[in-house]
Design a protein around this motif. Sequence first.
Motif, short mmCIF file in Angstrom:
data_model
loop_
_atom_site.label_atom_id
_atom_site.label_comp_id
_atom_site.label_asym_id
_atom_site.label_seq_id
_atom_site.Cartn_x
_atom_site.Cartn_y
_atom_site.Cartn_z
N TYR A 49 60.46 -3.27 -46.79
CA TYR A 49 60.52 -3.38 -48.26
C TYR A 49 61.50 -4.47 -48.68
O TYR A 49 61.24 -5.23 -49.61
N ARG A 50 62.64 -4.51 -47.97
CA ARG A 50 63.64 -5.51 -48.30
C ARG A 50 63.05 -6.92 -48.09
O ARG A 50 63.23 -7.81 -48.91
N THR A 51 62.32 -7.10 -47.00
CA THR A 51 61.69 -8.38 -46.71
C THR A 51 60.67 -8.72 -47.82
O THR A 51 60.61 -9.86 -48.31
N GLN A 52 59.91 -7.72 -48.20
CA GLN A 52 58.92 -7.95 -49.26
C GLN A 52 59.60 -8.28 -50.59
O GLN A 52 59.15 -9.15 -51.34
N ILE A 53 60.70 -7.59 -50.86
CA ILE A 53 61.45 -7.84 -52.10
C ILE A 53 62.05 -9.25 -52.05
O ILE A 53 62.01 -9.98 -53.04
N ASP A 54 62.61 -9.61 -50.88
CA ASP A 54 63.18 -10.96 -50.75
C ASP A 54 62.09 -12.02 -50.95
O ASP A 54 62.31 -13.03 -51.62
N ARG A 55 60.91 -11.79 -50.36
CA ARG A 55 59.80 -12.74 -50.54
C ARG A 55 59.36 -12.80 -52.00
O ARG A 55 59.10 -13.87 -52.53
N ALA A 56 59.26 -11.63 -52.60
CA ALA A 56 58.86 -11.58 -54.02
C ALA A 56 59.90 -12.29 -54.89
O ALA A 56 59.56 -13.01 -55.84
N GLY A 57 61.17 -12.11 -54.54
CA GLY A 57 62.24 -12.81 -55.28
C GLY A 57 62.13 -14.31 -55.11
O GLY A 57 62.28 -15.08 -56.08
N ASP A 103 59.38 -15.93 -54.34
CA ASP A 103 58.17 -16.34 -55.08
C ASP A 103 58.45 -16.41 -56.57
O ASP A 103 57.99 -17.34 -57.26
N LEU A 104 59.22 -15.44 -57.08
CA LEU A 104 59.57 -15.44 -58.50
C LEU A 104 60.41 -16.67 -58.85
O LEU A 104 60.14 -17.35 -59.85
N ARG A 105 61.40 -16.97 -58.02
CA ARG A 105 62.23 -18.16 -58.28
C ARG A 105 61.40 -19.43 -58.21
O ARG A 105 61.56 -20.34 -59.03
N ALA A 106 60.47 -19.52 -57.27
CA ALA A 106 59.58 -20.69 -57.16
C ALA A 106 58.68 -20.78 -58.40
O ALA A 106 58.48 -21.88 -58.95
N ALA A 107 58.17 -19.64 -58.82
CA ALA A 107 57.32 -19.62 -60.02
C ALA A 107 58.12 -20.02 -61.25
O ALA A 107 57.64 -20.75 -62.12
N GLN A 108 59.37 -19.52 -61.35
CA GLN A 108 60.21 -19.88 -62.49
C GLN A 108 60.52 -21.38 -62.47
O GLN A 108 60.51 -22.03 -63.51
N ALA A 109 60.79 -21.93 -61.29
CA ALA A 109 61.06 -23.37 -61.18
C ALA A 109 59.80 -24.17 -61.56
O ALA A 109 59.89 -25.17 -62.28
N ALA A 110 58.63 -23.71 -61.09
CA ALA A 110 57.37 -24.39 -61.44
C ALA A 110 57.12 -24.30 -62.94
O ALA A 110 56.69 -25.27 -63.58
N HIS A 111 57.41 -23.12 -63.51
CA HIS A 111 57.25 -22.95 -64.96
C HIS A 111 58.18 -23.88 -65.72
O HIS A 111 57.77 -24.54 -66.69
N THR A 112 59.44 -23.95 -65.31
CA THR A 112 60.41 -24.84 -65.96
C THR A 112 59.95 -26.29 -65.85
O THR A 112 60.00 -27.05 -66.84
N ALA A 113 59.45 -26.69 -64.68
CA ALA A 113 58.95 -28.06 -64.50
C ALA A 113 57.72 -28.31 -65.37
O ALA A 113 57.58 -29.38 -65.98
N ALA A 114 56.83 -27.30 -65.47
CA ALA A 114 55.62 -27.45 -66.29
C ALA A 114 55.98 -27.57 -67.77
O ALA A 114 55.42 -28.40 -68.49
N VAL A 115 56.95 -26.75 -68.22
CA VAL A 115 57.40 -26.82 -69.62
C VAL A 115 58.02 -28.19 -69.89
O VAL A 115 57.75 -28.82 -70.93
N ALA A 116 58.81 -28.70 -68.94
CA ALA A 116 59.41 -30.03 -69.11
C ALA A 116 58.33 -31.11 -69.16
O ALA A 116 58.39 -32.03 -69.98
N ALA A 117 57.29 -30.98 -68.30
CA ALA A 117 56.20 -31.97 -68.29
C ALA A 117 55.43 -31.91 -69.61
O ALA A 117 55.08 -32.95 -70.18
N VAL A 118 55.16 -30.70 -70.11
CA VAL A 118 54.46 -30.56 -71.39
C VAL A 118 55.30 -31.16 -72.51
O VAL A 118 54.79 -31.86 -73.39
N THR A 119 56.60 -30.91 -72.47
CA THR A 119 57.50 -31.48 -73.48
C THR A 119 57.48 -33.00 -73.43
O THR A 119 57.40 -33.66 -74.47
N ARG A 120 57.53 -33.57 -72.20
CA ARG A 120 57.48 -35.03 -72.07
C ARG A 120 56.16 -35.57 -72.59
O ARG A 120 56.12 -36.58 -73.29
N GLN A 121 55.06 -34.89 -72.26
CA GLN A 121 53.75 -35.33 -72.74
C GLN A 121 53.67 -35.22 -74.26
O GLN A 121 53.08 -36.09 -74.93
N GLY A 122 54.25 -34.17 -74.81
CA GLY A 122 54.28 -34.02 -76.27
C GLY A 122 55.07 -35.14 -76.92
O GLY A 122 54.66 -35.71 -77.94
N ASP A 123 56.23 -35.46 -76.30
CA ASP A 123 57.03 -36.59 -76.81
C ASP A 123 56.26 -37.89 -76.70
O ASP A 123 56.28 -38.72 -77.62
#
Length: 194
Positions: free
Chosen positions: A11-19, A21-41
């Motif tokens: 479970y700990r391994t799964q939680i660590d992997r999920a964590g 994955d969550l951090r990677a998804a959050q980083a991808a989301h932050t990058a996507a929001v920045a890209a959308v903002t740049r495109q909007g600008d």
Amino acid sequence: KGTGAMTCDSYRTQIDRAGADLRAAQAAHTAAVAAVTRQGDKLTHTRAAADIVQRVGFLVQQEAHTAIAAVVTRCLRAVFAEPYEFEIQFVERRGRTEAELVFLRDGEAHHPLDGTGGGVVDVAAFALRLACLMLARPQRRRLVVLDEPFKFVSQGHRAAVRGLVVDLAEELGVQFVIVTHIDELHAGKIIEII
């Protein structure tokens, strides 16, 4: 204990992997929001640039209209007792700006080829050529060569046309070479070919 410890580690391994994955998804989301903002600008700046280009284009059209219309109207007034005013009307068609040339008299627009008569179109065409020469950048040699440019000017207006050409040649420093069979238009140095 062995099975429970294994399960806890799993479970700990799964939680660590999920964590992770969550951090990677959050980083991808932050990058996507920045890209959308740049495109909007970028879109905002592109629209602003398009507005500037459109305004500059409008100003250039107006300046060109003023300069060209002044030359053509002046020439028409020099020849005809009841002259037309000349105007360029800019019209949007099929997503493009088109220029329509019209003659105005008493507030009413007339298409140049619809019965204006008396050589009005000949005088206007001459004036348009002259305006193009005078507005050309870089400046071109001030020489205009014309073949029978006033063939439809009625006899009563020919002396005024001759006077206009002589005045313009002197005033603007333009040399006109005109081929004509109309004796009333002869001015300056004349070369007869028989």
